[in-house]
Design a protein around this motif. Structure first.
Motif, PDB file in Angstrom:
ATOM      1  N   MET A 137       0.826  -1.210   0.000  1.00 42.73           N
ATOM      2  CA  MET A 137       0.000   0.000   0.000  1.00 42.73           C
ATOM      3  C   MET A 137       0.857   1.255   0.000  1.00 42.73           C
ATOM      4  O   MET A 137       0.507   2.266  -0.637  1.00 42.73           O
ATOM      5  CB  MET A 137      -0.932  -0.029   1.212  1.00 42.73           C
ATOM      6  CG  MET A 137      -2.036  -1.077   1.101  1.00 42.73           C
ATOM      7  SD  MET A 137      -2.865  -1.467   2.683  1.00 42.73           S
ATOM      8  CE  MET A 137      -3.593   0.125   3.090  1.00 42.73           C
ATOM      9  N   ALA A 138       2.006   1.218   0.685  1.00 51.12           N
ATOM     10  CA  ALA A 138       2.916   2.366   0.688  1.00 51.12           C
ATOM     11  C   ALA A 138       3.480   2.622  -0.708  1.00 51.12           C
ATOM     12  O   ALA A 138       3.575   3.773  -1.155  1.00 51.12           O
ATOM     13  CB  ALA A 138       4.040   2.138   1.693  1.00 51.12           C
ATOM     14  N   LEU A 139       3.862   1.552  -1.416  1.00 49.78           N
ATOM     15  CA  LEU A 139       4.352   1.723  -2.786  1.00 49.78           C
ATOM     16  C   LEU A 139       3.263   2.296  -3.677  1.00 49.78           C
ATOM     17  O   LEU A 139       3.528   3.172  -4.518  1.00 49.78           O
ATOM     18  CB  LEU A 139       4.840   0.381  -3.345  1.00 49.78           C
ATOM     19  CG  LEU A 139       6.032  -0.277  -2.644  1.00 49.78           C
ATOM     20  CD1 LEU A 139       6.457  -1.533  -3.410  1.00 49.78           C
ATOM     21  CD2 LEU A 139       7.207   0.675  -2.504  1.00 49.78           C
ATOM     22  N   GLU A 140       2.038   1.815  -3.496  1.00 50.41           N
ATOM     23  CA  GLU A 140       0.925   2.352  -4.294  1.00 50.41           C
ATOM     24  C   GLU A 140       0.733   3.844  -4.034  1.00 50.41           C
ATOM     25  O   GLU A 140       0.513   4.620  -4.976  1.00 50.41           O
ATOM     26  CB  GLU A 140      -0.350   1.586  -3.962  1.00 50.41           C
ATOM     27  CG  GLU A 140      -0.372   0.145  -4.451  1.00 50.41           C
ATOM     28  CD  GLU A 140      -1.622  -0.594  -4.015  1.00 50.41           C
ATOM     29  OE1 GLU A 140      -2.048  -1.505  -4.746  1.00 50.41           O
ATOM     30  OE2 GLU A 140      -2.182  -0.270  -2.934  1.00 50.41           O
ATOM     31  N   ALA A 275      -7.888   2.164  11.700  1.00 52.42           N
ATOM     32  CA  ALA A 275      -8.389   2.269  10.328  1.00 52.42           C
ATOM     33  C   ALA A 275      -7.420   1.664   9.322  1.00 52.42           C
ATOM     34  O   ALA A 275      -7.841   1.008   8.354  1.00 52.42           O
ATOM     35  CB  ALA A 275      -8.681   3.732   9.979  1.00 52.42           C
ATOM     36  N   ASP A 276      -6.123   1.877   9.523  1.00 50.47           N
ATOM     37  CA  ASP A 276      -5.118   1.302   8.626  1.00 50.47           C
ATOM     38  C   ASP A 276      -5.134  -0.216   8.696  1.00 50.47           C
ATOM     39  O   ASP A 276      -4.983  -0.913   7.679  1.00 50.47           O
ATOM     40  CB  ASP A 276      -3.725   1.810   8.993  1.00 50.47           C
ATOM     41  CG  ASP A 276      -3.521   3.269   8.654  1.00 50.47           C
ATOM     42  OD1 ASP A 276      -4.423   3.873   8.056  1.00 50.47           O
ATOM     43  OD2 ASP A 276      -2.448   3.815   9.004  1.00 50.47           O
ATOM     44  N   GLU A 279      -8.209  -1.600   6.868  1.00 51.56           N
ATOM     45  CA  GLU A 279      -8.047  -1.475   5.419  1.00 51.56           C
ATOM     46  C   GLU A 279      -7.058  -2.489   4.882  1.00 51.56           C
ATOM     47  O   GLU A 279      -7.296  -3.110   3.831  1.00 51.56           O
ATOM     48  CB  GLU A 279      -7.586  -0.060   5.067  1.00 51.56           C
ATOM     49  CG  GLU A 279      -7.270   0.170   3.597  1.00 51.56           C
ATOM     50  CD  GLU A 279      -8.458  -0.023   2.665  1.00 51.56           C
ATOM     51  OE1 GLU A 279      -8.231  -0.060   1.438  1.00 51.56           O
ATOM     52  OE2 GLU A 279      -9.609  -0.151   3.141  1.00 51.56           O
ATOM     53  N   ALA A 280      -5.933  -2.696   5.588  1.00 50.02           N
ATOM     54  CA  ALA A 280      -4.946  -3.685   5.143  1.00 50.02           C
ATOM     55  C   ALA A 280      -5.556  -5.084   5.109  1.00 50.02           C
ATOM     56  O   ALA A 280      -5.374  -5.836   4.136  1.00 50.02           O
ATOM     57  CB  ALA A 280      -3.719  -3.650   6.052  1.00 50.02           C
ATOM     58  N   TRP A 281      -6.306  -5.434   6.141  1.00 50.14           N
ATOM     59  CA  TRP A 281      -6.916  -6.766   6.181  1.00 50.14           C
ATOM     60  C   TRP A 281      -8.036  -6.894   5.141  1.00 50.14           C
ATOM     61  O   TRP A 281      -8.254  -7.984   4.582  1.00 50.14           O
ATOM     62  CB  TRP A 281      -7.414  -7.083   7.582  1.00 50.14           C
ATOM     63  CG  TRP A 281      -6.286  -7.564   8.453  1.00 50.14           C
ATOM     64  CD1 TRP A 281      -5.546  -6.843   9.327  1.00 50.14           C
ATOM     65  CD2 TRP A 281      -5.768  -8.899   8.490  1.00 50.14           C
ATOM     66  NE1 TRP A 281      -4.581  -7.635   9.913  1.00 50.14           N
ATOM     67  CE2 TRP A 281      -4.700  -8.898   9.421  1.00 50.14           C
ATOM     68  CE3 TRP A 281      -6.096 -10.082   7.843  1.00 50.14           C
ATOM     69  CZ2 TRP A 281      -3.966 -10.044   9.708  1.00 50.14           C
ATOM     70  CZ3 TRP A 281      -5.366 -11.237   8.122  1.00 50.14           C
ATOM     71  CH2 TRP A 281      -4.311 -11.206   9.046  1.00 50.14           C
TER      72      TRP A 281
END
Length: 327
Positions: A137-140, A275-276, A279-281
């Motif tokens: 997600m960080a790369l995105e 929240a993070d 969203e990751a899951w």
């Protein structure tokens, strides 16, 4: 009464064993969870073997992950019967963790178990897969797209590396896997790696800048490896740093940042906001198929975890280890 791995320390050194404990010994918390599954992470292995200063107070039950069912709750957010999940928050370091049949926890550390996964599947993913998802997600967010070129994953045979490969490949990226175990190339290609390189290409001291190759990278190794990854990242690329298997030093220069506009993204999974985590899951539920979890996972019982911790640190474990309390 419940079974747990208990680590203690005295003048004679560290002692670790599977013990039967009274529930009254559980620490404070507003939710009591019957643990269905936990997992064995690198940090857990360091704690169990005493080879790293992970445990902050003794006695300690290790286990930074758990999935289970609420038995008792005084928190409004959860009630008996709810399936819940925990990653991080200092559990297994400062607060008794998941390598036990029961855990008492702060409700703010929990999230609902994603409907896409069973408890076993959630722990097959665990902090490793969750960290890999945060890294992707960080790369995105930094604008790294599949069209821009190869994306590198270091420490590829580990849990984070394995999941990073699977997730990136599922999203259409061309993944290059870096590993010290080239005999596992077929396993890594089965996860989605397009090619595999020897970690020796990156693990020795290098130059401040090298030939541009990577559009992005997920690094769980640190030290000279991370420095070399940064040095060979293409203009405007990004690197997600989430581990320190080689070391926590960074013998690099500012050249990749000021001459190529490279971004270094630090990935913390321990204190991540609610929240993070959710969203990751959610993304993990969309991207991972059950057969991928099976390929990455080995399942053991609680009684096997102590010996397996030594195997993990010796580099003899690939992918993920789920600790099933019913075994």
């Amino acid at each position: 009464m419940f079974k747990a791995i208990l680590i203690d320390n005295n003048d004679d050194g560290q002692r670790v064993a599977v013990e039967t404990l009274d529930e009254a010994r559980l620490p404070e918390g507003d939710v009591t969870v019957r643990v269905d599954c936990s997992t064995l992470n690198y940090k857990d292995a360091l704690a169990i073997t005493g080879k790293g200063p992970v445990v902050r107070q003794f006695p300690m039950v290790p286990g930074i992950d758990l999935a289970g069912t609420v038995e008792h709750s005084t928190a409004d957010a959860y009630q008996a019967g709810d399936a819940v999940l925990l990653n991080g928050w200092g559990v297994g370091e400062k607060h008794w963790g998941g390598l036990a049949e029961k855990a008492r926890l702060d409700s703010r550390w929990l999230i609902p178990q994603p409907a896409a996964f069973t408890a076993h599947q959630a722990m097959a993913i665990g902090t490793a897969g969750y960290t890999a998802m945060l890294s992707v997600m960080a790369l995105e967010r930094q604008g790294v797209t599949p069209e821009q070129g190869e994306v590198l994953v270091t420490g590829a045979n580990g849990g984070v590396g394995s999941y990073a490969i699977a997730l990136l490949a599922r999203l259409g990226y061309r993944v290059v896997a870096s590993t010290g175990r080239l005999e596992e190339a077929d396993y890594l290609k089965g996860l989605g790696a397009e090619s595999v390189i020897d970690r020796a290409e990156l693990s020795e001291p290098g130059r401040p800048l090298a030939k541009e190759r990577w559009a992005g990278a997920v690094d769980s190794v640190g030290s000279h490896t991370l420095a070399n990854v940064l040095a060979s990242t293409r203009y405007g690329g990004a690197v997600a740093a989430c581990g320190l298997a080689q070391g926590m030093d960074l013998p690099a220069s500012v050249a990749p940042f000021i001459l190529r506009g490279v971004t270094l993204c630090g990935i913390d999974s321990v204190m991540r906001p609610y929240a993070d985590r959710v969203e990751a899951w959610r993304r993990l539920g969309e991207l991972l198929a059950p057969e991928q979890l099976d390929a990455i996972t080995r399942t053991i019982g609680l009684d096997e975890a102590i010996d397996t911790a030594s195997e993990l640190l010796a580099g003899r474990v690939r992918g993920r280890v789920v600790v099933d309390m019913a075994r």
